[in-house]
Design an enzyme around this catalytic site. Structure first.
Site, mmCIF file in Angstrom:
data_model
loop_
_atom_site.group_PDB
_atom_site.id
_atom_site.type_symbol
_atom_site.label_atom_id
_atom_site.label_comp_id
_atom_site.label_asym_id
_atom_site.label_seq_id
_atom_site.Cartn_x
_atom_site.Cartn_y
_atom_site.Cartn_z
ATOM 1 N N ASP A 1 33.342 44.203 52.666
ATOM 2 C CA ASP A 1 32.527 43.614 51.397
ATOM 3 C C ASP A 1 32.255 42.386 51.868
ATOM 4 O O ASP A 1 32.438 41.829 53.179
ATOM 5 C CB ASP A 1 33.842 43.681 50.351
ATOM 6 C CG ASP A 1 35.113 42.867 50.727
ATOM 7 O OD1 ASP A 1 35.151 42.233 51.618
ATOM 8 O OD2 ASP A 1 36.021 43.313 49.936
ATOM 9 N N TYR B 1 39.048 52.687 50.452
ATOM 10 C CA TYR B 1 39.080 51.215 50.120
ATOM 11 C C TYR B 1 39.101 50.751 48.655
ATOM 12 O O TYR B 1 38.077 51.502 47.957
ATOM 13 C CB TYR B 1 37.788 50.546 50.927
ATOM 14 C CG TYR B 1 37.800 49.315 50.768
ATOM 15 C CD1 TYR B 1 38.809 48.372 51.522
ATOM 16 C CD2 TYR B 1 36.973 48.381 50.186
ATOM 17 C CE1 TYR B 1 38.802 46.946 51.462
ATOM 18 C CE2 TYR B 1 36.971 47.038 50.182
ATOM 19 C CZ TYR B 1 37.835 46.399 50.868
ATOM 20 O OH TYR B 1 37.969 45.155 50.879
#
Length: 594
Positions: free
Chosen positions: A137, A353
């Protein structure tokens, strides 16, 4: 940032082994990935200590697209660097708070991370490649460039690569290693910009309002009690605003009495409860007049009957926001605790995730393979078998939401478990939620037949409805939700009968409830406050800094400290030009940084 080496994620085939430094975001991830990659490799897995006793170095041999590699795998512990003002601006009384909008800032490795920095420098000098295994991210990309800065200071010739993965499972890790990409500078820059804006706004407003309140209410800043610092955050305060606004609405509510007419009808098939279509009257005289009309002509006439099939659709694929909201609603788990447990499950390889905005699966995702792994579970295994049975007709491709962060898929199970001995109750519950949610996503909607009946009494309309569930489908596995069915007697159009009861009942209006955690997350999402990875942190800060408390029924209420802040806001109206000046400075600061 310049990168050495060629493209394609490989360095040719055969030849002499090159040395590769691999860096993960946490020691546990470094250990897990090293375990996957060292399987069946000559020499096995070797472990040695680095400069930091918490961040060990794992060594093994591997091949990347035909290139033999000697892999050294270590880790950081979250962000390697901090952003702060130069020393001359760091003391509270060193400058006017407004000066912080153009004060110089620097990014540096703090003393408590110096051992990690030394390990990276020493290992980078010995290597030709650097592979970054940080979370995929923007925050992870920013940490990746912090690692790059430290390593390239020691070795400017490093060939730098990025491994992108969404689950700590072997097939995902192996695929990621063979399909390396370059790190994304723009993602990292976006985080740098946000950090600088947060620092400048937070520090200036915190200093201003804390010193202002100290003077107005004689708060002693010499104490060691950090809670007396009235901190400000660009996301924290708008979040607090939702809590305070709902609290004011709740407290300012004045209960008002109302009246409504209720009708019931008993038959051999059961009881129908008819509700007045006007709802209620706040004027007793008006309600009483209408009620007297109904009493004088009580004959009921059925005026309309509607029968239709109703569908209750499964939820969308699971995003972080929905995981937090549902864990709060179903288990009363706080968002911060939910993310901690989810992170544990992810690092152990049981779920994908957990920080993702995506609520739609890619067409390339093998959904049936995920269901196949769950067939052996004692609770939902039989349902998974039904899903994979074509004759059952239970399978349905999941609905697609509107969000796709292009980095991670929706949260889903990645490894079967009947329940691990080391799990807490919350680990069991959250894993069960993720699995049941996924199975529900690929299931048919629940089906029911709904009947609604309208009746007339002296010109007044009343209605009642009933529902018969024909097929529960996804509700068989998604036990957190229900869809109640209730039978009503059979009626025919134009049928007339006398009501069993016809009453004029009173009630009082209720104040809007204080915000629950799920309510607060919804408000933040609609207003665009925070990200999927940070919303729970902003909520937790309100509690940690004593701006809000949780009531016994798990709802948020502001503390007395917030009352002082409200008074401070009134006082600061006289400082309008001060605030305007801050805004102007902020605008220039953002433009300069961009």
């Amino acid at each position: 940032m310049a990168y050495g080496g060629g493209g394609g994620g490989g360095g040719g085939s055969g030849g002499r082994a090159i040395r590769v430094l691999n860096v993960a975001e946490k020691p546990s991830v470094a250990k897990a990935v090293s375990g996957f990659l060292s399987k069946n490799q000559q020499g096995g897995l070797r472990v040695r200590d680095g400069r930091s006793r918490y961040n060990r170095i794992f060594e093994f041999n591997h091949t990347i697209n035909g290139q033999p590699c000697h892999m050294s795998f270590t880790s950081v512990t979250g962000h390697l660097m901090e952003l702060d003002f130069d020393d001359r601006f760091r003391r509270w009384h060193s400058c006017d708070p407004v000066d912080l909008y153009h004060a110089s800032v620097r990014k540096f490795v703090p003393e408590d991370k110096s051992d990690i920095r030394r390990t990276l420098e020493e290992e980078a000098r010995k290597c030709q490649w650097l592979i970054l295994w940080l979370d995929c991210d923007r925050e992870g990309e920013n940490i990746a460039f912090e690692v790059i800065e430290v390593c390239t200071q020691a070795n400017r010739n490093l060939n730098i690569w990025r491994a992108r993965f969404s689950a700590l499972i072997e097939r995902e890790i192996q695929n990621s290693l063979q399909n390396l990409v370059r790190p994304n500078q723009l993602f990292a820059d976006a985080v740098d910009l946000r950090q600088e804006i947060d620092l400048r706004i937070g520090a200036s407003f915190t200093r201003f309002q804390t010193m202002f309140l100290r003077d107005a209410f004689m708060i002693n800043l010499a104490t060691d009690d950090r809670n007396l610092v009235i901190s400000y955050g660009p996301c924290q305060f708008p979040t607090l605003g939702f809590v305070v606004e709902r609290y004011w609405e709740n407290q300012s509510h004045e209960a008002e009495e109302f009246w409504t007419i209720n009708c019931t009808h008993n038959t051999d098939e059961g009881t129908a409860n008819f509700k007045w279509m006007r709802g209620h009257f706040f004027d007793y005289t008006c309600a009483a007049i209408v009620y007297e009309m109904c009493i004088q002509e009580p004959t009921v006439t059925v005026t309309e009957i509607k029968e239709q099939e109703k569908l209750k659709y499964p939820p969308l694929p699971l995003s972080t926001l929905e995981l937090e909201k549902r864990a709060s609603r179903f288990f009363h788990m706080s968002p911060a605790h939910t993310m901690k447990v989810a992170e544990d499950l992810y690092q152990a390889g049981f779920i994908s995730y957990p920080r993702t905005e995506t609520d739609r699966f890619s067409e390339k995702t093998d959904l049936r393979a995920i269901v196949f792994e769950q067939q052996g579970h004692p609770l939902w295994g039989s349902y998974a078998q039904l899903l994979l049975n074509p004759e059952a007709g239970l399978w349905r491709n999941p609905s697609s939401g509107r969000r796709d962060d292009k980095a991670h898929p929706p949260i889903h199970p990645t490894r079967f478990s009947p329940g691990e001995s080391g799990w807490s109750r919350d680990h069991h519950r959250l894993y069960e939620l993720v699995v049941r949610h996924f199975l529900a996503c690929v299931s048919q909607p629940a089906k029911a037949a709904e009947t609604s009946v309208e009746i007339d009494i002296a010109g007044e309309t009343f209605s009642s409805s009933g529902r018969v569930i024909h097929a529960k489908n996804y509700l068989d596995v998604y036990t957190f939700e229900s869809w109640g069915g209730s039978m009503i007697p059979t009626y025919t159009l134009g049928q007339q009968f006398m009501p069993t009861t016809l009453t004029l009942d009173s009630g009082v209006t209720r104040p809007p409830p204080l915000l629950s955690e799920a309510d607060l997350l919804t408000c933040m999402d609609k207003a665009g406050i925070g990200t999927d990875a940070t919303m729970h942190e902003h909520i937790q800060k309100l509690l940690d800094r004593h701006y809000a408390i949780k009531t016994p029924d798990i709802r948020f209420s502001p503390t007395n400290l917030v009352a002082c802040l409200s008074i401070c806001s009134v006082y600061t109206l006289g400082h309008f030009f001060f605030w305007s000046f801050l805004g102007i400075k902020l605008a220039f600061s953002v433009n300069d940084t961009a």
